[in-house]
Design a protein around this motif. Sequence first.
Motif, PDB file in Angstrom:
ATOM      1  N   VAL A 109     -76.505   7.466  57.276  1.00 54.23           N
ATOM      2  CA  VAL A 109     -76.871   6.210  56.729  1.00 54.23           C
ATOM      3  C   VAL A 109     -78.098   5.677  57.637  1.00 54.23           C
ATOM      4  O   VAL A 109     -78.209   5.650  58.748  1.00 54.23           O
ATOM      5  N   ARG A 110     -79.289   5.425  57.021  1.00 56.09           N
ATOM      6  CA  ARG A 110     -80.413   4.993  57.761  1.00 56.09           C
ATOM      7  C   ARG A 110     -80.863   3.508  57.316  1.00 56.09           C
ATOM      8  O   ARG A 110     -80.768   3.342  56.336  1.00 56.09           O
ATOM      9  N   VAL A 111     -81.097   3.002  58.477  1.00 54.48           N
ATOM     10  CA  VAL A 111     -81.592   1.565  58.171  1.00 54.48           C
ATOM     11  C   VAL A 111     -82.916   1.212  58.647  1.00 54.48           C
ATOM     12  O   VAL A 111     -83.310   1.887  59.680  1.00 54.48           O
ATOM     13  N   GLU A 112     -83.592   0.681  57.675  1.00 52.74           N
ATOM     14  CA  GLU A 112     -85.011  -0.141  58.111  1.00 52.74           C
ATOM     15  C   GLU A 112     -84.991  -1.432  57.828  1.00 52.74           C
ATOM     16  O   GLU A 112     -84.532  -2.005  56.893  1.00 52.74           O
ATOM     17  N   GLN A 113     -85.399  -1.922  58.934  1.00 53.45           N
ATOM     18  CA  GLN A 113     -85.587  -3.610  59.042  1.00 53.45           C
ATOM     19  C   GLN A 113     -86.884  -3.914  59.089  1.00 53.45           C
ATOM     20  O   GLN A 113     -87.575  -3.846  59.796  1.00 53.45           O
ATOM     21  N   GLU A 114     -87.247  -4.850  58.381  1.00 55.15           N
ATOM     22  CA  GLU A 114     -88.336  -5.853  58.046  1.00 55.15           C
ATOM     23  C   GLU A 114     -88.154  -7.345  58.268  1.00 55.15           C
ATOM     24  O   GLU A 114     -87.837  -7.867  57.214  1.00 55.15           O
ATOM     25  N   GLY A 115     -88.120  -7.980  59.219  1.00 49.92           N
ATOM     26  CA  GLY A 115     -87.591  -9.303  59.370  1.00 49.92           C
ATOM     27  C   GLY A 115     -86.240  -9.580  59.387  1.00 49.92           C
ATOM     28  O   GLY A 115     -85.277  -8.895  59.591  1.00 49.92           O
ATOM     29  N   ALA A 116     -86.071 -10.280  58.083  1.00 48.65           N
ATOM     30  CA  ALA A 116     -84.485 -10.625  57.895  1.00 48.65           C
ATOM     31  C   ALA A 116     -84.061  -9.586  56.826  1.00 48.65           C
ATOM     32  O   ALA A 116     -83.014  -9.713  56.241  1.00 48.65           O
ATOM     33  N   THR A 117     -84.934  -8.957  56.159  1.00 52.16           N
ATOM     34  CA  THR A 117     -84.708  -7.906  55.134  1.00 52.16           C
ATOM     35  C   THR A 117     -84.162  -6.504  55.597  1.00 52.16           C
ATOM     36  O   THR A 117     -84.924  -5.823  56.460  1.00 52.16           O
ATOM     37  N   VAL A 118     -82.937  -5.910  55.286  1.00 54.29           N
ATOM     38  CA  VAL A 118     -82.487  -4.613  55.710  1.00 54.29           C
ATOM     39  C   VAL A 118     -82.353  -3.591  54.560  1.00 54.29           C
ATOM     40  O   VAL A 118     -81.623  -4.218  53.645  1.00 54.29           O
TER      41      VAL A 118
ATOM     42  N   VAL B  92     -81.187  -0.181  53.268  1.00 55.92           N
ATOM     43  CA  VAL B  92     -80.077   0.967  53.633  1.00 55.92           C
ATOM     44  C   VAL B  92     -80.068   1.859  52.527  1.00 55.92           C
ATOM     45  O   VAL B  92     -79.990   1.801  51.679  1.00 55.92           O
ATOM     46  N   THR B  93     -80.391   3.325  53.350  1.00 54.23           N
ATOM     47  CA  THR B  93     -80.526   4.299  52.724  1.00 54.23           C
ATOM     48  C   THR B  93     -79.454   5.190  53.243  1.00 54.23           C
ATOM     49  O   THR B  93     -79.266   5.762  54.142  1.00 54.23           O
ATOM     50  N   ALA B  94     -78.534   5.856  52.053  1.00 62.36           N
ATOM     51  CA  ALA B  94     -77.445   6.507  52.340  1.00 62.36           C
ATOM     52  C   ALA B  94     -77.721   8.029  51.791  1.00 62.36           C
ATOM     53  O   ALA B  94     -78.079   8.121  50.718  1.00 62.36           O
ATOM     54  N   ALA B  95     -77.775   9.198  52.552  1.00 60.45           N
ATOM     55  CA  ALA B  95     -77.855  10.461  52.157  1.00 60.45           C
ATOM     56  C   ALA B  95     -76.766  11.229  52.638  1.00 60.45           C
ATOM     57  O   ALA B  95     -77.066  11.906  53.802  1.00 60.45           O
TER      58      ALA B  95
ATOM     59  N   ALA C  51     -69.188   4.016  55.420  1.00 57.12           N
ATOM     60  CA  ALA C  51     -69.809   3.991  56.662  1.00 57.12           C
ATOM     61  C   ALA C  51     -69.921   2.130  56.824  1.00 57.12           C
ATOM     62  O   ALA C  51     -69.292   1.312  56.244  1.00 57.12           O
ATOM     63  N   SER C  52     -70.590   1.710  57.814  1.00 54.74           N
ATOM     64  CA  SER C  52     -70.891   0.511  57.975  1.00 54.74           C
ATOM     65  C   SER C  52     -72.080   0.219  58.798  1.00 54.74           C
ATOM     66  O   SER C  52     -72.451   0.976  59.483  1.00 54.74           O
ATOM     67  N   VAL C  53     -72.912  -1.067  58.431  1.00 50.61           N
ATOM     68  CA  VAL C  53     -74.068  -1.385  58.918  1.00 50.61           C
ATOM     69  C   VAL C  53     -73.674  -2.637  59.969  1.00 50.61           C
ATOM     70  O   VAL C  53     -73.116  -3.651  59.624  1.00 50.61           O
TER      71      VAL C  53
END
Length: 740
Positions: A372-381, A383-386, A395-397
């Motif tokens: 699970v990959r997390v990319e964050q830009e400000g308050a927007t997250v 989530v990419t799951a591969a 999983a959990s963020v």
Amino acid sequence: MGGSRVALVVANDEYADPGLRSLAAPAQDAAALAEVLTDPSIGGFEVRVLHNESAQEIRFAVEDFFADRAPEDLLLLHFSCHGLKNAAGELFLAVADTLPTRLASTAVAADFVNRQMADSRAQRIALFLDCCYGGAFPRGMVVRASGEAQVRDAFAGQEQVGGGRGRVIVTASSAMEYAFEGGQLTADASTPAPSVFTSAVVDGLTTGEADKDGDGWVGLTELVGYVTDRVHRVTPNQNPQMWTFGSQGELLIARSRIRRITPAPLAPELSEAMESPLPAARFGVVDYLRERLDDADLAQAYAAWQALHRMVDDDSRKVSEAATEAIARGVPRVAPAELDLELADGVAVGELRVEGPPIARIAVASSEVRWVRVEQEGATVRVTAAPTAPTDRLASVIVEGPTGQCTVPVRLTMPDTESEPPPPPPEPELPAKPTPIPKPPEPEQAQPTPTVGQSPQPKPRPQPEPSPQPRSTTQPAGVLRPVVAGRRPTASGPPASTVPWWLIAVLVVGSLFLVLVNWPGSTDSRKLWYDPDTTGWYVHRSPGDPLFLASIAALLASLGARWWGRVALGVVAGCAVSALTAGVIVLGGGITAFDTGAWVATAATAAVLIVVLLVGLRPGNWPWWPVPRVPSALVVAGGIVLLVALLVKDSDGHSLLTVTGLFLLDPLVTVALGWSALAAVETRAWLTAAVVTYVALGVIGAVPTWTQGGSAPVFLIYLAGEALVATGVLIHVRRPPSHP
């Protein structure tokens, strides 16, 4: 930071020569390092990985890596392999086809790398050497002395590089030592595995803990300091080293996931009021601190959050509950509270939004699993799951900030088993409660600057007696009250409003003015609008007309804003938008019924109220996408039905569009409001209230089509359209899930 960020990772763990033992970690470490460097929220590098390539291939890749670069580029070269030296003490990096007896032709000479770095136009270059130096020579070769292959000497040519260019070289240990005697490697030549060094680099960048000064960036000096500490915990005899040549300033390698905030000092008067013997005075302090918690100045907001923790154990139950409610508002909230993703071509993508006051929205999202990959830009997250295995379904963020954390469960649905529910999540991995940070230290004692996820325990205070009948509580989706040390969370109503008094005063005055301007007077003495030329239609002003009701509703909601919070402000917003839309239609259509002054005053006042609401609410980011499919379809369908109602003609062949084409504004505004409420995150509560209010006033405004115009179909169509919009918006308001 300008320029390109490019990295080349060279890893060798298999060697053709039997004298070079295989290494266990480089392949995995190279993949982990490439992943963290590529992550746009951390490194943002363009990364190329070479694994077990020949010496010729690596030499070509290194030369190509340094060639044709711009001065502002940042280059990072990482080697994970064996390090060897020849009889002259020259350093060589062993690769897949290296022969220890033919280093010049089969290995990568440090001098070659040195020349490529010196010739590059890039002004910022970092070289990492994670080399295992022990056991490199075949049996039978005897090294008489434990000499050092000095890295500084090998790259001394970098000192002559001018033009403001800086080069930094980091090695996993201080020198390369050999101690062979009689063809056998002696015990004191054992060397730590290279994974210790590279793993520390990856961890420092991934967690952001290497950002020692908390400025949001991980500098190379900070990273080396962090790595050295980590390596010493595992292998005290290994000492990572860093050499700088011509470097001015810090090389910023990655963004940090940690945001450290130093709280601003409280005013002496405020500290005195917190210790006042009068409960009313202390309650006023809590009210003030609650407003400061919404401050864009994070230092002020964090100081308020710390001070509120001191008020939780107040002897007054009213003060204690108010402080607990205010603290709960500071915990990061995430929408949606749970993320269900459907796999497509082995990948699933979703989006989360961090909600709350500014100090909560700086929380950082991370994942505990690698798929699970997390990319964050400000308050927007994003989530990419591969998933890499069939069991990768849950999983959990974790979203963690200075004021607490929230865990969002992530569930994957396979396309071929969409109807099957996912297996129940293990309790340890999918907690639903956001866990607040423990209470901060008392201000009387000097404490170090708090970091994310850490806060010292406060000095204990007397506990008030628990209430035998606690009130029920209603929380927004994804938010649960924090558990304060030594006290169970109190159950009470919605958090107290933080609407400032000045905003309430302006709204009350404006709403009262609207009431006076639109006062209906005696029966049938004033017309709301009149079309004498085309249709002869008119509507009298009355206590039940939508404009007067909107004025009354706005006044009542303004008066109750201190208790009803943003929902009340949403009601005022819906009334103001309704009055402004009606004013534009009537004034623009020339159907003011000889009451133009009242309509101008109404439209102007409504516009002022809308501007004041936007200033007071400070909505910040106002997204329009994404929106849920079904609710958005209902909103759009409702707008289309409202348009149909405008087109329906009476027996004389007239419709509302015959009066003025500006009636088209009504369905357009309705859809725009509904759509923005569906896409909203931070402003969803008051926008939803605004939409419901606007729709209700629209239904009231359509009543004369039935009662005075005798056209029941128009009213029913209008009612259906407004109901579709309201339904689409209201079904998007989710309740928090129940968890044991």
